[in-house]
Design an enzyme around this catalytic site. Structure first.
Site, mmCIF file in Angstrom:
data_model
loop_
_atom_site.group_PDB
_atom_site.id
_atom_site.type_symbol
_atom_site.label_atom_id
_atom_site.label_comp_id
_atom_site.label_asym_id
_atom_site.label_seq_id
_atom_site.Cartn_x
_atom_site.Cartn_y
_atom_site.Cartn_z
ATOM 1 N N SER A 31 0.654 -1.352 0.035
ATOM 2 C CA SER A 31 -0.240 -0.012 -0.313
ATOM 3 C C SER A 31 0.911 0.973 -0.277
ATOM 4 O O SER A 31 0.065 2.626 0.207
ATOM 5 C CB SER A 31 -0.628 0.250 1.225
ATOM 6 O OG SER A 31 -0.546 0.581 2.211
ATOM 7 N N THR B 116 -1.723 3.032 3.383
ATOM 8 C CA THR B 116 -1.174 3.915 3.305
ATOM 9 C C THR B 116 -0.285 4.054 4.814
ATOM 10 O O THR B 116 -0.694 3.653 5.724
ATOM 11 C CB THR B 116 -1.466 5.045 3.830
ATOM 12 O OG1 THR B 116 -2.802 5.352 2.927
ATOM 13 C CG2 THR B 116 -1.041 6.898 3.564
ATOM 14 N N THR C 248 1.987 6.999 0.412
ATOM 15 C CA THR C 248 0.872 5.509 -0.015
ATOM 16 C C THR C 248 1.259 5.528 -1.731
ATOM 17 O O THR C 248 1.880 6.864 -2.351
ATOM 18 C CB THR C 248 -0.586 6.389 0.193
ATOM 19 O OG1 THR C 248 -1.518 5.075 0.036
ATOM 20 C CG2 THR C 248 -0.718 7.442 -0.670
ATOM 21 N N ARG D 94 -5.516 9.353 -10.343
ATOM 22 C CA ARG D 94 -6.534 10.043 -8.963
ATOM 23 C C ARG D 94 -5.789 9.814 -7.822
ATOM 24 O O ARG D 94 -4.496 9.006 -7.699
ATOM 25 C CB ARG D 94 -7.772 7.982 -8.646
ATOM 26 C CG ARG D 94 -8.466 8.150 -7.563
ATOM 27 C CD ARG D 94 -7.838 7.701 -6.551
ATOM 28 N NE ARG D 94 -8.345 7.520 -4.858
ATOM 29 C CZ ARG D 94 -7.826 7.650 -4.015
ATOM 30 N NH1 ARG D 94 -6.579 6.582 -3.905
ATOM 31 N NH2 ARG D 94 -8.306 7.135 -2.752
ATOM 32 N N GLY E 95 -5.705 10.715 -3.468
ATOM 33 C CA GLY E 95 -6.706 10.443 -2.176
ATOM 34 C C GLY E 95 -6.196 11.655 -1.449
ATOM 35 O O GLY E 95 -5.753 12.906 -1.830
ATOM 36 N N ASP E 96 -6.788 11.215 -0.004
ATOM 37 C CA ASP E 96 -6.395 12.326 1.183
ATOM 38 C C ASP E 96 -4.475 12.542 1.041
ATOM 39 O O ASP E 96 -4.631 13.865 1.404
ATOM 40 C CB ASP E 96 -7.034 12.369 1.821
ATOM 41 C CG ASP E 96 -6.377 10.535 2.564
ATOM 42 O OD1 ASP E 96 -6.143 9.925 1.774
ATOM 43 O OD2 ASP E 96 -6.497 10.159 3.504
ATOM 44 N N THR F 214 -5.506 7.136 7.536
ATOM 45 C CA THR F 214 -5.070 6.292 6.744
ATOM 46 C C THR F 214 -6.199 5.959 6.253
ATOM 47 O O THR F 214 -7.616 6.079 6.739
ATOM 48 C CB THR F 214 -4.395 4.870 6.741
ATOM 49 O OG1 THR F 214 -5.129 4.200 8.475
ATOM 50 C CG2 THR F 214 -3.323 5.492 7.564
ATOM 51 N N GLY F 215 -6.613 4.832 5.233
ATOM 52 C CA GLY F 215 -8.192 4.227 5.007
ATOM 53 C C GLY F 215 -9.155 4.867 3.493
ATOM 54 O O GLY F 215 -8.051 6.181 2.950
ATOM 55 N N GLY G 26 -9.213 7.115 1.295
ATOM 56 C CA GLY G 26 -9.207 8.731 1.259
ATOM 57 C C GLY G 26 -9.903 9.721 0.737
ATOM 58 O O GLY G 26 -10.543 11.039 0.217
HETATM 59 N N1 GLY Z 1 -5.434 6.846 2.171
HETATM 60 C C1 GLY Z 1 -5.004 6.845 0.305
HETATM 61 C C2 GLY Z 1 -6.255 6.863 -0.305
HETATM 62 O O1 GLY Z 1 -7.729 6.660 -0.387
HETATM 63 O O2 GLY Z 1 -5.440 7.121 -1.034
#
Ligand code: GLY
Length: 356
Positions: A83, A209, A227, A237, A239-240, A260-261, A263
């Protein structure tokens, strides 16, 4: 060059600086490093985990953020964590695209990279953005060119046999069905989740992440998040993780939070900023983190994102540290753990769950 270590030492991934300065602790400050659970799991063939290395360095006089980045480099370089970094699960076209950001509390530095390809350790590039440019976020080819110009190695492909095999399996099952039908907004993730149930992908690595935050003996706070993002994402794409205020936020006077999780759930609510602001208003790390999870739950209304009890069906965790070194891990779902290293050594502790 505003690195406290020489560039060569720093780029060689966490060469330890071993001179312990005389430390006068600000009143009540407890040095500690916290991270997602993978920060006390992966060692990349060595002897130390992320939190152990970061704590050792920061309590030996290395800059607080450089210590954290040297810690997460272990996980980025370890192909067993699919990840993060090298061997991270690729996007839908089979290309590993990585995201990272970091913040330095006392220096008020921030930097991030998104959708960067070819660099095993995006956190190092995020650090150089923060320390050596007037900008806060570089993306895609620009981020890769920047990394090359700053002396980092660029590789043609960051896949491992394992990440490529998982991608091939996903393509076999889904092509082209992972783009959501706007009229149905159906099962875009179902193939990925089914593969995780069947053991192709570690369930923790679907959105996996690493976030790692620390406070040193001088009371200096920093954080880093890195991540490979959502497994098999649409190319491009983001994420967060690389977004300041979402995947990470640090205020030296208040503390740090990172995630983490899923995003998208965090991006919609900018939770790391929210958590730090809740601590500024007086909440404990645990209560501030819970506030963010409740906000996410309240804003999750689409059926495809809810379980049979009408609650968010995805994982989302926050790792929260205040300016005294008090900390918490909070999670949308039960069973999550987070990594801690302080004077008692590295270990895993239970996250507080919103929905047990
Ligand atoms: N939290 C990592 C992502 O969604 O990319």
């Amino acid at each position: 060059m505003p690195l406290d270590l020489s560039r060569r030492e720093f780029l060689q991934a966490g060469a330890a600086v071993a001179v312990a300065p005389t430390i006068i602790l600000p009143q009540g400050v407890k040095p500690v490093v916290i991270s997602s659970g993978n920060g006390n799991q992966f060692k990349n063939g060595g002897t130390e985990t992320c939190v152990a290395r970061a704590f050792r360095l920061m309590t030996s006089g290395t800059d607080v953020l450089e210590s954290l980045i040297a810690g997460v480099n272990i996980v980025e370089l370890d192909p067993l964590d699919t990840s993060v970094g090298y061997g991270g699960l690729p996007n839908a076209h089979g290309i590993v695209q990585l995201d990272s950001c970091c913040m330095h509390g006392p220096k008020k530095w921030a930097g991030g990279v998104a959708s960067i390809e070819g660099v095993r350790t995006p956190s190092k590039v995020a650090y150089i953005v923060a320390s050596s440019t007037d900008h806060h976020l570089l993306v895609g080819k620009g981020a890769k060119d920047f990394a090359r110009n700053m002396g980092l190695e660029i590789e043609a492909d960051l896949n491992t046999e394992r990440s490529r095999a998982a991608w091939l399996e996903w393509m076999r099952r889904t092509d082209p069905g992972h783009y959501l039908d706007p009229n149905k907004r159906g099962d875009g993730l179902e193939a990925t989740l089914q593969m995780s149930r069947e053991g192709w992908i570690d369930p923790e690595h679907v959105w996996g992440t690493i976030n790692c935050n620390g406070i040193n003996p001088k009371g200096e706070v920093a954080g880093v998040t890195t991540t490979s993002g959502l497994a098999f994402k649409i190319p491009g794409r983001v994420g967060d993780s690389p977004i300041l205020g979402a995947g990470l936020y640090v205020d030296n006077a208040v503390g740090a939070a990172g995630s983490t999780g899923r995003g998208e759930a965090n991006l919609y609510n900018l939770c790391s900023y929210l958590v730090v602001e809740e601590m500024r208003r007086g909440k404990s790390p645990k209560d501030a983190g819970m506030e963010a999870l409740k906000r996410v739950a309240a804003n999750t209304v689409e059926k495809r994102l809810l379980n049979e009890r009408g609650r968010p069906a995805f994982g989302l965790n926050f790792y929260v540290l205040d300016a005294k070194g008090r900390h918490a891990g909070v999670a949308m779902q039960g069973g999550a753990k987070y990594a801690v290293c302080d004077e008692n050594g590295p270990r895993l502790e239970n996250c507080e769950a919103l929905f047990a």
